[in-house]
Each structure stands twice: as structure tokens, then as C-alpha cells.
Design an enzyme around this catalytic site. Structure first.
Site, mmCIF file in Angstrom:
data_model
loop_
_atom_site.group_PDB
_atom_site.id
_atom_site.type_symbol
_atom_site.label_atom_id
_atom_site.label_comp_id
_atom_site.label_asym_id
_atom_site.label_seq_id
_atom_site.Cartn_x
_atom_site.Cartn_y
_atom_site.Cartn_z
ATOM 1 N N GLN A 92 0.813 -1.213 0.000
ATOM 2 C CA GLN A 92 0.000 0.000 0.000
ATOM 3 C C GLN A 92 0.845 1.260 0.000
ATOM 4 O OE1 GLN A 92 -1.310 0.831 4.434
ATOM 5 N NE2 GLN A 92 -1.499 -1.385 4.027
ATOM 6 N N HIS A 94 0.002 5.831 0.747
ATOM 7 C CA HIS A 94 -0.976 6.822 1.176
ATOM 8 C C HIS A 94 -0.808 8.095 0.347
ATOM 9 C CE1 HIS A 94 -1.447 4.028 4.392
ATOM 10 N NE2 HIS A 94 -0.239 4.251 4.859
ATOM 11 N N GLU A 129 3.236 8.505 8.320
ATOM 12 C CA GLU A 129 3.125 7.672 9.508
ATOM 13 C C GLU A 129 4.489 7.235 10.026
ATOM 14 O OE1 GLU A 129 0.573 4.685 7.807
ATOM 15 O OE2 GLU A 129 2.242 3.296 7.490
ATOM 16 N N HIS A 264 4.751 0.353 0.749
ATOM 17 C CA HIS A 264 5.188 -0.363 1.941
ATOM 18 C C HIS A 264 4.190 -1.448 2.318
ATOM 19 C CE1 HIS A 264 2.450 2.716 3.548
ATOM 20 N NE2 HIS A 264 2.252 1.910 4.588
ATOM 21 N N ARG A 283 -4.355 0.371 -2.075
ATOM 22 C CA ARG A 283 -3.778 -0.977 -2.026
ATOM 23 C C ARG A 283 -3.405 -1.461 -3.421
ATOM 24 N NH1 ARG A 283 -8.348 -0.930 1.120
ATOM 25 N NH2 ARG A 283 -7.944 -0.950 3.380
#
EC number: 5.3.1.8
Length: 417
Positions: A92, A94, A129, A264, A283
Site C-alpha cells: 500500500q 498513502h 506515519e 510499503h 492498495r
């Protein structure tokens, strides 16, 4: 200062033991993947029977502080989680803030329900993140520098793979390296399914030879993971993606940071994760969930991640740290800061910030005491909400009634802005 009740997420890749054991509970009936501590509308925490969102909305400036309120309005800008991976997460990435705003508006315009299985954008925010390992933790994080990928391809001695080596031509320019990765990855995701599965079978056969020859080599470790992923998701495009990523083994306390667009997948382990307040995930494979490869390709950045690990900063000499071991994890964004502290029987940490704070206990027993003399005891897996208006709160290790005072210890994480 109030107890913050996390929202549980029971995703299939989670663990029936890791989070329950952290909390001193029995094995769960179904996988527990995440505990959310924050105010994301998809899973807000509870404070004294109220949603944290509602608590903040009732008095946002007092709860968030003037600085944070002026910048983010009524929104808590971060989301803190405990993450437990028994099985690999999906491959995935972001979106950036701009991509999230565009994608969220587009899917709203198309009438796709927020909880629909084919929804990509759950909100209009980006999701950089940071994850800090609580156990040994295995992650695939960002594209590997091409020199190492060429080394891996050469060691595999796989004729079916060799034909793609030309796309990884040696060029020291970073822009060229990113362009080469883009060409290779987009080629792999567009080849016909039968051809892709044939290529993967050849790579797996070559990988098994490599593992047998020298299982201690880093390339063998990578291929062991790739073989395992193919066992779980035979012929999946994510198996090819895993060939191109940094494979990282974190010890407890070590961390990885991932910015927008970095491909990642977390593979296994228990960790504390903090991110901008978002649940946007694009995804590309290794999952039974909705996969949208064209949308993933739109958000990916192909620059190699030379070192996605975050170097801890030692905070033991800071004024608010008293005889404790303490660290922070510097990140290049504004939405969150994360600190970690280890407390012994005679140590403490003062928490006194001009913004909202979430304190999470991950080991031992933790006592919080605020300026009004109120106390709150946290066990592992429990968290506290500290509004900006609370003033100084002191964190100390707490001794349970059956524990000798000199043996008391605690580990805590401090999430703030």
C-alpha cells in the site's frame, strides 16, 4: 486528564495474542489488529462515555490549545494506534494532502459510500506515519536503492527476470533511478496475468535456490519473505512489488517513517504507530480487500528510500525528564510528535505542552498526576487524554500492591503536536 478508551479494529491480518497479551488478557476469539486512540470519525475513542470528537467540539480551544486550534480547527491532527500484525498487511501507499482532497471529493461526487468496499478515500487528509517497534518487527518500507536491487536480481540467476534488468540501467542520477523504477513497476503491473504468474514462478524457484545456498545472506532473507508472500497470495502483483522494497527488521524501540506515496507493507510484529488523522489507503496487492492499482500508481513516489529508519533523539537531559530514559522520533511534518520514556522507581517525566496530548502505557504500571492533584493509573494498552488546558501532568512508574516499590517500572509513549 481522563482515561481514553481505544477503538478496536479486528482486521484479518491481526493477531489473537499480541495485543491481548500486552493488556494482560486471554487470547482473543478473532484477530485484534489495531487499537485506535484519537478522534478519526471512522473509529473515535471514548472519554467518560463521550466520543472524543464531541468532547473536542464542545470546547475546541481549551481541548486543543490556541496554537493547534488556529491551525487545525476542531480537528485533532494525529491518530495514535497500537498495531499487531500476525500476517502481512496489504502492499500500500498513502496519498499526499492534495491527492487526498481531490480523491475524496471525486469519490463523494461519484456517490461512493464512505464504508463501501471499493472506497479508496475515507477522508481528505494525508497520512504520513511513524511506527515504533514494541517487539521484533518486520517491515517492507520504500523502494530499495537500485544498486541493491540489481545485486539481488543478479544473485537470483533467473533468465525470466534478466530481461527486465535493462530497465534498471546503471545511472547515478536520482531522477533517472526513480524513472527506471517507475518503468519497471508499471511494466510489471500491466503484464497479462498468465505472464505475471509465469514470471513469479520462475522467481520463486530461483529464490529457493538462493535461500538454500546461503540462508544468512540479506538477499536470502528477502527471498524467504517473497516466497512466503507468494504462498499466501499465489501469483499476486504484490509479490513482485516486494522484490523492490527495503526489507527492514526493527528491534524494540526502533522506528520507520513513511511519507506520502511510499510503497510499503508491514509483515509481522507489534508496534506503536502515529500518523496524521487519516484512514486513506491505496492498495496494490497482498490482500483480499479492494485493490486499485491505477489509483495506487497515481500516488506513488519512486524515489529510493535509502534509510527509512528514524534515528532516535536522546532526551534524557531535557528539563522535563528527571532521571528517566527518554527519546523522541523526529519527523519532517507538523501534525505529530512522538516521544518514548522508560521510567524506573525514582524517575519521572513532566508533560506540559500547549497542545493536546495522548499518553499511552505499553509496559509496567503508569501513574499520572496533574496540577489539580488528580491521579490516573494506566496499565499496558491503556491511554489518557490530556487537554491543552490541563497544565503540567507528571508521569511516574506505579507500584501495584503486590510489587516491591523498588521494582516498579513503566514504558510510555507521548503523542502530541
Amino acid at each position: 486528564m481522563q482515561l481514553l478508551e481505544g477503538a478496536t479494529r479486528n482486521y484479518s491480518w491481526g493477531s489473537r495474542t499480541l495485543i491481548p497479551e500486552l493488556r494482560g488478557e486471554e487470547t482473543a476469539e478473532k484477530p485484534v489488529a489495531e487499537l485506535w486512540f484519537g478522534a478519526h470519525p471512522g473509529g473515535p475513542s471514548m472519554v467518560s462515555g463521550q466520543l472524543l470528537n464531541d468532547v473536542i467540539a464542545a470546547d475546541p480551544e481549551s481541548q486543543l490549545g490556541t496554537r493547534v486550534y488556529k491551525k487545525y480547527g476542531e480537528n485533532l491532527p494525529f491518530l495514535l494506534k497500537i498495531l499487531a500484525a500476525e500476517d502481512p498487511l496489504s502492499l500500500q501507499a498513502h496519498p499526499s494532502k492534495e491527492q487526498a482532497e481531490e480523491g475524496f471529493a471525486r469519490e463523494n461526487e461519484a456517490g461512493i459510500a464512505l464504508q463501501a468496499a471499493n472506497r479508496n478515500y475515507k477522508d481528505d487528509n494525508h497520512k504520513p506515519e511513524l511506527i515504533v517497534a514494541l517487539s521484533d518487527f518486520y517491515a517492507m518500507a520504500g523502494f530499495r536503492p537500485l544498486a541493491h536491487t540489481r545485486e539481488l536480481f543478479a544473485a537470483l540467476q533467473c533468465p525470466e527476470l534478466d530481461r527486465y534488468l535493462a530497465m534498471l540501467e546503471d545511472d547515478p542520477a536520482e531522477s533517472s533511478e526513480a524513472a527506471n523504477l517507475r518503468v519497471l513497476f508499471t511494466t510489471w503491473i500491466t503484464i497479462p496475468s498468465a505472464k505475471r504468474k509465469e514470471l513469479i514462478r520462475a522467481i520463486i524457484t530461483a529464490g529457493e535456490r538462493l535461500i538454500a545456498a546461503d540462508p544468512t545472506d540479506w538477499k536470502a532473507r528477502v527471498m524467504a519473505t517473497v516466497v512466503d508472500l507468494n504462498d499466501r497470495y499465489p501469483g499476486d502483483i504484490g509479490v513482485l512489488g516486494a522484490l523492490l522494497l527495503n526489507h527492514i527488521e526493527l528491534a524494540p524501540g526502533e522506528a520507520v517513517y513513511l511519507d506520502a506515496g511510499q510503497l510499503h507493507a508491514y509483515v509481522s510484529g507489534l508496534g506503536v504507530e502515529i500518523m496524521a488523522n487519516s484512514d486513506n489507503v491505496l492498495r496494490g496487492g497482498l490482500t483480499p480487500k479492494f485493490v486499485d492499482v491505477p489509483e495506487l500508481v497515481k500516488v506513488l513516489t519512486y524515489a529510493a528510500a535509502n534509510e527509512p529508519r528514524v534515528q532516535q533523539k536522546d532526551n534524557q537531559n531535557q528539563d522535563n525528564v528527571h532521571d528517566a530514559e527518554a527519546w523522541s522520533y523526529p519527523v519532517p511534518i507538523d501534525e505529530f510528535l512522538l516521544d518514548r520514556a522508560e521510567l524506573g522507581p525514582n524517575s519521572s517525566v513532566d508533560l506540559d505542552y500547549d497542545g493536546p496530548t495522548i499518553v499511552l502505557c505499553t509496559a509496567g504500571s503508569l501513574k499520572l498526576r496533574n496540577a489539580a492533584g488528580e491521579e490516573l493509573i494506566l496499565s499496558p494498552g491503556q491511554a489518557a487524554w490530556l487537554p491543552a488546558s490541563d497544565g503540567k501532568t507528571t508521569a511516574q512508574a506505579h507500584a501495584a500492591h503486590h510489587t516491591h516499590p523498588e521494582a516498579r517500572t513503566a514504558q510510555l509513549f507521548i503523542a502530541r503536536v
